[in-house]
Design a protein around this motif. Structure first.
Motif, short mmCIF file in Angstrom:
data_model
loop_
_atom_site.label_atom_id
_atom_site.label_comp_id
_atom_site.label_asym_id
_atom_site.label_seq_id
_atom_site.Cartn_x
_atom_site.Cartn_y
_atom_site.Cartn_z
N ASP A 61 -21.52 16.15 26.05
CA ASP A 61 -20.15 15.78 26.36
C ASP A 61 -19.52 15.41 25.03
O ASP A 61 -19.99 14.52 24.33
N ILE A 63 -10.01 12.92 23.94
CA ILE A 63 -10.47 13.42 25.24
C ILE A 63 -11.97 13.74 25.14
O ILE A 63 -12.51 13.88 24.05
N VAL A 64 -12.61 13.83 26.30
CA VAL A 64 -14.03 14.20 26.34
C VAL A 64 -14.21 15.34 27.33
O VAL A 64 -13.83 15.23 28.50
N ALA A 108 -14.32 20.06 33.17
CA ALA A 108 -13.92 18.65 33.28
C ALA A 108 -12.60 18.59 34.03
O ALA A 108 -11.56 18.16 33.51
N ASP A 117 -19.35 11.89 32.01
CA ASP A 117 -19.32 10.47 32.38
C ASP A 117 -18.15 9.79 31.68
O ASP A 117 -17.78 10.16 30.57
N THR A 118 -17.59 8.80 32.34
CA THR A 118 -16.56 7.97 31.71
C THR A 118 -16.98 6.51 31.88
O THR A 118 -17.97 6.21 32.54
N ARG A 140 -19.68 11.11 35.75
CA ARG A 140 -19.13 12.44 36.02
C ARG A 140 -17.69 12.45 36.53
O ARG A 140 -17.31 13.30 37.33
N SER A 141 -16.94 11.46 36.07
CA SER A 141 -15.58 11.35 36.60
C SER A 141 -14.53 11.88 35.61
O SER A 141 -13.34 11.78 35.87
N GLY A 142 -14.97 12.44 34.48
CA GLY A 142 -14.02 12.89 33.47
C GLY A 142 -13.28 14.16 33.87
O GLY A 142 -13.90 15.15 34.25
N THR A 143 -11.96 14.09 33.82
CA THR A 143 -11.14 15.26 34.20
C THR A 143 -10.12 15.59 33.11
O THR A 143 -9.06 16.14 33.40
N ASP A 144 -10.47 15.29 31.86
CA ASP A 144 -9.53 15.55 30.76
C ASP A 144 -9.16 17.03 30.65
O ASP A 144 -8.10 17.38 30.13
#
Lengths: 231, 98
Positions: A113, A135-136, A198, A206-207, A212-216
């Protein structure tokens, strides 16, 4: 708004890209490398994968696929085109983007990531970010080392065409930490990391908030929709 | 039937991660006298007819347009040999600059 994704022999992430487009509230359109038909799409994504097994050079053979003459034509007329990973390699091989991609300096495939800094928001695919935003999104490649001559690097930096830079870790030896670039007009953008991975809760990086919630990555696609609406 | 050989190398001033990996392996195997390795590509093209200047011109074009990427590589040789390389004994019959 219809956004096409071209599938080549060896594409891997075409379905994820189609899904990301749907999640961004546009209509995904599957396109085929062997055709000369863009099916009237408003924007295009060249997805990740290993087209033609990366034979010759990554993206080199796909860059000469039948549909690429239409892609080059549409890009020249200002259509938003995003090249992700192998798609980025194709865009450099097709001379739509500057520079080239070589094997990672670390000598291995890298999957992580990856934090990026958004350096240019005046493009069709990044207008929804703020300048300097961190961002990730996932990165996974074996040939992601971005290189160009010093003069070329100075030129694209001067023209504001470095769109993303690696933050924290430079995973592949890319010169000046460059992760993504654009053409002069800003409608064509290519990067090695994968925004399409993402875009949905439960499947991204991961945030701080949750795994696993990253939606950048979703902002890439909503940016294209916004760019098209502004035309 | 003649064979046209095209040699392509990574640009000298650029990193060659493949060459570095091979050089590292050679050092680990005790070849301390080998100080560097660069990895390039050799293409062997066969033709349906005899090779003349026009064919070579065509191949030089192919070498630049498809076989190499001028951003990261240089075409370092285009030459003609008698047939496909099958052993180390085959030697270039004619060498021309790309």
């Amino acid at each position: 708004m219809r956004i096409g994704v071209v599938t080549f022999p060896g594409s891997l992430d075409d379905r994820d890209a189609l899904r990301a487009i749907r999640l961004a509230d546009a209509e995904p359109v599957a396109l085929w490398h062997g055709s000369h038909d863009l099916d009237g799409v408003d924007a295009l994504v060249l997805p990740g994968g290993f087209s033609y097994g990366d034979y010759l050079r990554a993206g080199a053979i796909a860059a000469h696929a039948p549909i690429m003459s239409e892609v080059v034509d549409a890009a020249g007329k200002g259509m938003p085109v995003l090249g992700i990973c192998n798609g980025f390699q194709m865009l450099t091989e097709a001379h739509l983007l500057p520079g080239g991609l070589i094997r990672n300096d670390v000598g291995t495939f890298v999957r992580r990531d990856q934090a990026l800094r958004v350096e240019q928001t005046d493009t069709a695919w990044t207008n929804g970010f703020t300048h300097g935003q961190e961002i990730v999104i996932p990165l996974k490649n074996g040939e992601g080392g971005f290189i160009a001559s010093d003069e070329e690097l100075d030129r694209i930096e001067g023209e504001g065409r470095v769109v993303f830079r690696y933050l924290g870790v430079n995973p592949n030896g890319s010169l000046r930490d460059i992760a993504g670039v654009s053409n002069e007009r800003g409608n064509v953008v290519g990067l090695m990391p994968h925004p399409e991975h993402a875009t949905e809760l439960g499947f991204g990086p991961d945030t701080r908030d949750a795994m696993r919630s990253g939606t950048d990555g979703l902002t890439f696609f909503t940016s294209a929709i916004r760019a098209l609406q502004a035309v | 039937m003649p064979t046209i050989v095209v040699d392509v190398m990574p640009k000298a001033e650029l990193l060659d991660p493949q060459g570095k990996a091979v050089a590292g392996a050679l050092t680990r195997l005790g070849n301390t006298d080998i100080t560097g390795v660069r990895v390039g590509k050799r293409f062997e093209l066969t033709t349906s007819g005899p090779v003349d200047d026009a064919t070579l011109e065509q191949v030089r074009g192919i070498a630049v347009d498809l076989l190499s990427n001028s951003v990261i590589e240089d075409v370092v040789g285009v030459s003609v040999i008698d047939g496909p390389t099958v052993s180390t004994e085959a030697a270039p019959a004619e060498t021309v600059a790309p």
